[in-house]
Write a protein that holds these residues in place. Sequence first.
Motif, PDB file in Angstrom:
ATOM      1  N   GLU A  33     -12.004 -12.473 -10.021  1.00  0.00           N
ATOM      2  CA  GLU A  33     -11.030 -13.210  -9.211  1.00  0.00           C
ATOM      3  C   GLU A  33     -11.839 -14.067  -8.244  1.00  0.00           C
ATOM      4  OE1 GLU A  33      -8.692 -14.729  -6.353  1.00  0.00           O
ATOM      5  OE2 GLU A  33      -9.983 -13.064  -5.730  1.00  0.00           O
ATOM      6  N   LYS A  34     -11.557 -15.362  -8.182  1.00  0.00           N
ATOM      7  CA  LYS A  34     -12.411 -16.331  -7.485  1.00  0.00           C
ATOM      8  C   LYS A  34     -12.580 -16.067  -5.994  1.00  0.00           C
ATOM      9  CE  LYS A  34     -11.065 -19.888 -10.716  1.00  0.00           C
ATOM     10  NZ  LYS A  34     -10.052 -20.859 -10.983  1.00  0.00           N
ATOM     11  N   SER A  35     -11.525 -15.746  -5.307  1.00  0.00           N
ATOM     12  CA  SER A  35     -11.567 -15.654  -3.849  1.00  0.00           C
ATOM     13  C   SER A  35     -12.206 -14.363  -3.334  1.00  0.00           C
ATOM     14  CB  SER A  35     -10.148 -15.793  -3.290  1.00  0.00           C
ATOM     15  OG  SER A  35     -10.151 -15.751  -1.903  1.00  0.00           O
ATOM     16  N   THR A  36     -12.009 -13.255  -4.064  1.00  0.00           N
ATOM     17  CA  THR A  36     -12.514 -11.959  -3.597  1.00  0.00           C
ATOM     18  C   THR A  36     -13.747 -11.484  -4.357  1.00  0.00           C
ATOM     19  OG1 THR A  36     -11.103 -10.762  -5.150  1.00  0.00           O
ATOM     20  CG2 THR A  36     -10.190 -11.197  -2.937  1.00  0.00           C
ATOM     21  N   GLY A  37     -13.957 -12.021  -5.563  1.00  0.00           N
ATOM     22  CA  GLY A  37     -15.055 -11.554  -6.404  1.00  0.00           C
ATOM     23  C   GLY A  37     -14.748 -10.249  -7.127  1.00  0.00           C
ATOM     24  N   ILE A  38     -13.522  -9.746  -6.995  1.00  0.00           N
ATOM     25  CA  ILE A  38     -13.132  -8.494  -7.653  1.00  0.00           C
ATOM     26  C   ILE A  38     -12.981  -8.751  -9.147  1.00  0.00           C
ATOM     27  CG2 ILE A  38     -11.254  -6.802  -7.865  1.00  0.00           C
ATOM     28  CD1 ILE A  38     -10.905  -7.072  -4.785  1.00  0.00           C
TER      29      ILE A  38
ATOM     30  N   LYS B  24      -2.710 -12.850   3.791  1.00  0.00           N
ATOM     31  CA  LYS B  24      -1.768 -12.657   4.896  1.00  0.00           C
ATOM     32  C   LYS B  24      -2.309 -13.411   6.106  1.00  0.00           C
ATOM     33  CE  LYS B  24       1.904 -10.192   6.046  1.00  0.00           C
ATOM     34  NZ  LYS B  24       3.213 -10.567   5.703  1.00  0.00           N
ATOM     35  N   TYR B  25      -1.410 -13.957   6.870  1.00  0.00           N
ATOM     36  CA  TYR B  25      -1.752 -14.699   8.103  1.00  0.00           C
ATOM     37  C   TYR B  25      -2.674 -15.896   7.836  1.00  0.00           C
ATOM     38  CZ  TYR B  25      -0.117 -10.202   9.801  1.00  0.00           C
ATOM     39  OH  TYR B  25       0.617  -9.059   9.993  1.00  0.00           O
ATOM     40  N   GLY B  26      -2.664 -16.389   6.605  1.00  0.00           N
ATOM     41  CA  GLY B  26      -3.413 -17.589   6.274  1.00  0.00           C
ATOM     42  C   GLY B  26      -4.884 -17.394   5.962  1.00  0.00           C
ATOM     43  N   PHE B  27      -5.451 -16.215   6.261  1.00  0.00           N
ATOM     44  CA  PHE B  27      -6.882 -16.036   6.008  1.00  0.00           C
ATOM     45  C   PHE B  27      -7.301 -14.614   5.635  1.00  0.00           C
ATOM     46  CE2 PHE B  27      -6.190 -15.286  10.485  1.00  0.00           C
ATOM     47  CZ  PHE B  27      -6.986 -14.192  10.766  1.00  0.00           C
ATOM     48  N   VAL B  28      -6.445 -13.609   5.821  1.00  0.00           N
ATOM     49  CA  VAL B  28      -6.814 -12.222   5.532  1.00  0.00           C
ATOM     50  C   VAL B  28      -6.553 -11.934   4.056  1.00  0.00           C
ATOM     51  CG1 VAL B  28      -6.387  -9.785   6.052  1.00  0.00           C
ATOM     52  CG2 VAL B  28      -6.293 -11.486   7.893  1.00  0.00           C
ATOM     53  N   LYS B  29      -7.611 -11.662   3.312  1.00  0.00           N
ATOM     54  CA  LYS B  29      -7.494 -11.328   1.895  1.00  0.00           C
ATOM     55  C   LYS B  29      -7.166  -9.844   1.785  1.00  0.00           C
ATOM     56  CE  LYS B  29     -10.851 -14.858   0.843  1.00  0.00           C
ATOM     57  NZ  LYS B  29     -12.236 -15.131   0.492  1.00  0.00           N
ATOM     58  N   VAL B  30      -5.918  -9.544   1.425  1.00  0.00           N
ATOM     59  CA  VAL B  30      -5.452  -8.159   1.397  1.00  0.00           C
ATOM     60  C   VAL B  30      -5.808  -7.485   0.076  1.00  0.00           C
ATOM     61  CG1 VAL B  30      -3.452  -6.640   1.638  1.00  0.00           C
ATOM     62  CG2 VAL B  30      -3.555  -8.778   2.945  1.00  0.00           C
ATOM     63  N   TYR B  31      -5.446  -8.127  -1.031  1.00  0.00           N
ATOM     64  CA  TYR B  31      -5.781  -7.565  -2.332  1.00  0.00           C
ATOM     65  C   TYR B  31      -5.885  -8.657  -3.391  1.00  0.00           C
ATOM     66  CZ  TYR B  31      -0.635  -7.591  -3.188  1.00  0.00           C
ATOM     67  OH  TYR B  31       0.692  -7.922  -3.319  1.00  0.00           O
TER      68      TYR B  31
ATOM     69  N   ILE C 188      -3.297  -4.289  -9.086  1.00  0.00           N
ATOM     70  CA  ILE C 188      -3.680  -4.621  -7.711  1.00  0.00           C
ATOM     71  C   ILE C 188      -4.959  -3.875  -7.364  1.00  0.00           C
ATOM     72  CG2 ILE C 188      -3.004  -4.320  -5.287  1.00  0.00           C
ATOM     73  CD1 ILE C 188      -0.058  -4.589  -6.252  1.00  0.00           C
ATOM     74  N   VAL C 189      -5.931  -4.596  -6.792  1.00  0.00           N
ATOM     75  CA  VAL C 189      -7.172  -3.983  -6.326  1.00  0.00           C
ATOM     76  C   VAL C 189      -7.358  -4.406  -4.872  1.00  0.00           C
ATOM     77  CG1 VAL C 189      -9.656  -3.736  -6.665  1.00  0.00           C
ATOM     78  CG2 VAL C 189      -8.166  -4.133  -8.652  1.00  0.00           C
ATOM     79  N   MET C 190      -7.424  -3.432  -3.988  1.00  0.00           N
ATOM     80  CA  MET C 190      -7.520  -3.715  -2.554  1.00  0.00           C
ATOM     81  C   MET C 190      -8.837  -4.422  -2.214  1.00  0.00           C
ATOM     82  SD  MET C 190      -4.599  -2.704  -1.569  1.00  0.00           S
ATOM     83  CE  MET C 190      -4.835  -3.077   0.163  1.00  0.00           C
ATOM     84  N   ALA C 191      -8.728  -5.483  -1.425  1.00  0.00           N
ATOM     85  CA  ALA C 191      -9.899  -6.232  -0.971  1.00  0.00           C
ATOM     86  C   ALA C 191     -10.332  -5.768   0.418  1.00  0.00           C
ATOM     87  CB  ALA C 191      -9.590  -7.727  -0.945  1.00  0.00           C
ATOM     88  N   ARG C 192      -9.541  -4.877   1.002  1.00  0.00           N
ATOM     89  CA  ARG C 192      -9.838  -4.339   2.341  1.00  0.00           C
ATOM     90  C   ARG C 192      -9.104  -3.016   2.496  1.00  0.00           C
ATOM     91  NH1 ARG C 192      -6.150  -5.884   6.656  1.00  0.00           N
ATOM     92  NH2 ARG C 192      -8.034  -5.950   7.864  1.00  0.00           N
ATOM     93  N   ASP C 193      -9.463  -2.265   3.513  1.00  0.00           N
ATOM     94  CA  ASP C 193      -8.737  -1.039   3.831  1.00  0.00           C
ATOM     95  C   ASP C 193      -7.374  -1.413   4.424  1.00  0.00           C
ATOM     96  OD1 ASP C 193     -11.133   0.152   3.146  1.00  0.00           O
ATOM     97  OD2 ASP C 193     -11.602   0.877   5.161  1.00  0.00           O
ATOM     98  N   LEU C 194      -6.368  -0.595   4.136  1.00  0.00           N
ATOM     99  CA  LEU C 194      -5.023  -0.850   4.636  1.00  0.00           C
ATOM    100  C   LEU C 194      -4.244   0.455   4.609  1.00  0.00           C
ATOM    101  CD1 LEU C 194      -3.113  -3.315   5.407  1.00  0.00           C
ATOM    102  CD2 LEU C 194      -2.300  -3.172   3.049  1.00  0.00           C
ATOM    103  N   SER C 195      -3.423   0.679   5.611  1.00  0.00           N
ATOM    104  CA  SER C 195      -2.615   1.898   5.593  1.00  0.00           C
ATOM    105  C   SER C 195      -1.593   1.792   4.474  1.00  0.00           C
ATOM    106  CB  SER C 195      -1.916   2.111   6.941  1.00  0.00           C
ATOM    107  OG  SER C 195      -0.806   1.238   7.068  1.00  0.00           O
ATOM    108  N   ILE C 196      -1.278   2.925   3.863  1.00  0.00           N
ATOM    109  CA  ILE C 196      -0.296   2.930   2.781  1.00  0.00           C
ATOM    110  C   ILE C 196       1.065   2.490   3.314  1.00  0.00           C
ATOM    111  CG2 ILE C 196       0.370   5.352   2.971  1.00  0.00           C
ATOM    112  CD1 ILE C 196      -0.066   3.332  -0.304  1.00  0.00           C
ATOM    113  N   GLN C 197       1.341   2.804   4.574  1.00  0.00           N
ATOM    114  CA  GLN C 197       2.618   2.391   5.156  1.00  0.00           C
ATOM    115  C   GLN C 197       2.717   0.864   5.235  1.00  0.00           C
ATOM    116  OE1 GLN C 197       4.180   4.488   8.443  1.00  0.00           O
ATOM    117  NE2 GLN C 197       5.770   2.969   8.798  1.00  0.00           N
ATOM    118  N   LYS C 198       1.635   0.203   5.653  1.00  0.00           N
ATOM    119  CA  LYS C 198       1.657  -1.271   5.718  1.00  0.00           C
ATOM    120  C   LYS C 198       1.820  -1.872   4.326  1.00  0.00           C
ATOM    121  CE  LYS C 198      -0.780  -2.137  10.011  1.00  0.00           C
ATOM    122  NZ  LYS C 198      -1.939  -2.732  10.655  1.00  0.00           N
TER     123      LYS C 198
END
Length: 189
Positions: free
Chosen positions: A20-25, A44-51, A85-95
């Motif tokens: 994947e181009k943006s994350t390298g995953i 999210k928020y225009g710059f945070v790569k979530v997954y 889906i492969v997470m690009a960062r840590d995130l709470s399961i609730q979020k």
Amino acid sequence: MDISVPSSGDIITVGKPVKEKSTGILFPTLCNGFSLAGTGVRIKYGFVKVYAVGSYFDPANFKGFSKDAVEKALLDPMYPRTIRIVMARDLSIQKFTDALNESLKPRMNGEDLEKLEEFRKLNPSVDLIKGAEMELTIRGDTLLYKNATGAVGMIHSVVFTRALCDVYFGSSPVSPALKEGTVEGIARF
């Protein structure tokens, strides 16, 4: 003779994984018997790569389809697929579940809303770490969901699966790059 049998978290792949181009995953070319059509990233928020996210389909289902026919079919859960889906960062399961449910709810038009809580319960109460993987396999009115710990659950609702298709492939997708890449990838099948 030592024989290694893949565990539920192992992926048997054929071909070269796609980055994947943006994350390298990396995404395998096959997942749950489907072929990789496209990849993208949830920002999210225009710059945070979530997954990073990849879509997998059966090429035989799209023979002779025009671009318009492909875009229409992407919204129809009767065309089976897996969304990985492969997470690009840590995130709470609730979020994670809150964000997905917030995207799904308005698309469900007040129907089958109890399925949102069912989906939440399919996720264990452990937070997601970078690299955690989830798979959403849609076949008509059935979602087969493999959560980040490898447990599998099921939701039956065409309202839910149609809304999920719209979240990723509708007019306002959570990852425009995934939708674009999928349409292009299906054309190459």
